[in-house]
Write a protein that holds these residues in place. Structure first.
Motif, PDB file in Angstrom:
ATOM      1  N   PRO A  90       0.831  -1.204   0.000  1.00 16.43           N
ATOM      2  CA  PRO A  90       0.000   0.000   0.000  1.00 16.43           C
ATOM      3  C   PRO A  90       0.870   1.260   0.000  1.00 16.43           C
ATOM      4  CG  PRO A  90      -0.072  -1.074   2.138  1.00 16.43           C
ATOM      5  CD  PRO A  90       0.729  -1.952   1.245  1.00 16.43           C
ATOM      6  N   GLN A  92       0.771   5.789  -0.667  1.00 15.66           N
ATOM      7  CA  GLN A  92      -0.003   7.023  -0.826  1.00 15.66           C
ATOM      8  C   GLN A  92      -0.073   7.386  -2.304  1.00 15.66           C
ATOM      9  OE1 GLN A  92      -1.516   8.938   1.597  1.00 15.66           O
ATOM     10  NE2 GLN A  92      -0.989   7.356   3.074  1.00 15.66           N
ATOM     11  N   GLU A 141     -13.565   2.209  -3.246  1.00 17.70           N
ATOM     12  CA  GLU A 141     -13.675   1.473  -1.991  1.00 17.70           C
ATOM     13  C   GLU A 141     -12.919   0.151  -2.051  1.00 17.70           C
ATOM     14  OE1 GLU A 141     -15.109   2.398   1.042  1.00 17.70           O
ATOM     15  OE2 GLU A 141     -14.895   4.289  -0.025  1.00 17.70           O
ATOM     16  N   HIS A 144      -9.230   0.894  -1.657  1.00 16.34           N
ATOM     17  CA  HIS A 144      -8.890   1.165  -0.263  1.00 16.34           C
ATOM     18  C   HIS A 144      -8.920  -0.115   0.572  1.00 16.34           C
ATOM     19  CE1 HIS A 144      -9.568   5.786  -0.006  1.00 16.34           C
ATOM     20  NE2 HIS A 144      -8.813   5.440  -1.017  1.00 16.34           N
ATOM     21  N   ARG A 145      -9.878  -0.978   0.302  1.00 14.47           N
ATOM     22  CA  ARG A 145      -9.989  -2.238   1.036  1.00 14.47           C
ATOM     23  C   ARG A 145      -8.780  -3.137   0.758  1.00 14.47           C
ATOM     24  NH1 ARG A 145     -14.915  -3.771  -0.769  1.00 14.47           N
ATOM     25  NH2 ARG A 145     -15.845  -2.162   0.515  1.00 14.47           N
ATOM     26  N   ALA A 147      -5.783  -2.093  -0.126  1.00 19.03           N
ATOM     27  CA  ALA A 147      -4.630  -1.491   0.543  1.00 19.03           C
ATOM     28  C   ALA A 147      -4.662  -1.782   2.042  1.00 19.03           C
ATOM     29  CB  ALA A 147      -4.606   0.011   0.296  1.00 19.03           C
ATOM     30  N   ASP A 148      -5.838  -1.754   2.625  1.00 19.15           N
ATOM     31  CA  ASP A 148      -5.967  -2.024   4.051  1.00 19.15           C
ATOM     32  C   ASP A 148      -5.628  -3.489   4.361  1.00 19.15           C
ATOM     33  OD1 ASP A 148      -6.625  -1.136   6.674  1.00 19.15           O
ATOM     34  OD2 ASP A 148      -8.513  -2.249   6.528  1.00 19.15           O
ATOM     35  N   ALA A 149      -6.022  -4.385   3.459  1.00 18.72           N
ATOM     36  CA  ALA A 149      -5.750  -5.797   3.676  1.00 18.72           C
ATOM     37  C   ALA A 149      -4.258  -6.107   3.568  1.00 18.72           C
ATOM     38  CB  ALA A 149      -6.518  -6.640   2.662  1.00 18.72           C
ATOM     39  N   ASN A 150      -3.525  -5.306   2.815  1.00 20.83           N
ATOM     40  CA  ASN A 150      -2.104  -5.559   2.603  1.00 20.83           C
ATOM     41  C   ASN A 150      -1.208  -4.623   3.407  1.00 20.83           C
ATOM     42  OD1 ASN A 150      -2.075  -7.752   0.688  1.00 20.83           O
ATOM     43  ND2 ASN A 150      -3.026  -6.320  -0.728  1.00 20.83           N
ATOM     44  N   LYS A 151      -1.731  -4.025   4.462  1.00 18.54           N
ATOM     45  CA  LYS A 151      -0.897  -3.074   5.200  1.00 18.54           C
ATOM     46  C   LYS A 151       0.222  -3.755   5.982  1.00 18.54           C
ATOM     47  CE  LYS A 151      -4.103  -2.462   9.024  1.00 18.54           C
ATOM     48  NZ  LYS A 151      -5.048  -1.517   9.582  1.00 18.54           N
TER      49      LYS A 151
END
Length: 158
Positions: A90, A92, A141, A144-145, A147-151
């Motif tokens: 993820p 920016q 969405e 973003h999901r 990216a959140d799963a791969n943080k």
């Protein structure tokens, strides 16, 4: 590296509202150099939004700008190769890419719908994006999901 274009320095606002975002969107909407057709489609979509009267306190151009703002992604996943393995990292998203992705997703959502005039499909998708619904907003969405799963791999973003 991508193509070097002078669009950022030479970009003119649209004729009616003098908005650079609308001018950029008209250029992205244009196919085969038919700018008058693209301009007519865009303004017909704005007129359709105004005619529906669902949003009384905003002008149609403000609805368009708010819809694009709602679609812009703030984080995305990029593939990064580390030690023979590829990771979805993820990262920016800078402002120019945010706008580019938002316009691309909006046009992709409109072009995938079949069977209706382009200005009506564009008006529908703009209204849906303004209300934080629709195909383009769903794409944001999902990004973003992902990216959140791969943080867990965020430490590779160097």
């Amino acid at each position: 590296m991508g193509r070097i274009t002078s669009s950022r320095t030479q970009l003119k606002g649209d004729p009616r509202h003098n908005s650079k975002l609308a001018g950029k969107f008209i250029n992205c909407l244009m196919l085969d150099g038919k700018k008058t057709t693209a301009t007519r489609v865009f303004y017909d979509a704005l007129d359709e939004i105004g005619r529906r009267g669902e949003i009384a306190d905003l002008t149609p151009i403000e609805v368009f700008e708010a819809a694009v703002e709602n679609i812009k992604p703030y984080i995305e996943v990029r593939s990064k190769r580390v030690g023979g393995a590829s990771y979805q990292v993820p990262m920016q998203v800078n402002r120019a890419r945010q706008q580019s992705l938002a316009l691309r997703w909006l046009l992709g959502a409109v072009r995938d719908k079949k069977g209706r005039p382009m200005h009506l499909k564009l008006a529908d998708e703009l209204m849906a994006a303004y209300k934080k619904e629709g195909v383009a907003y769903t794409k944001r969405e999902n990004t973003h999901r992902m990216a959140d799963a791969n943080k867990a791999f965020a430490h590779f973003a160097w």
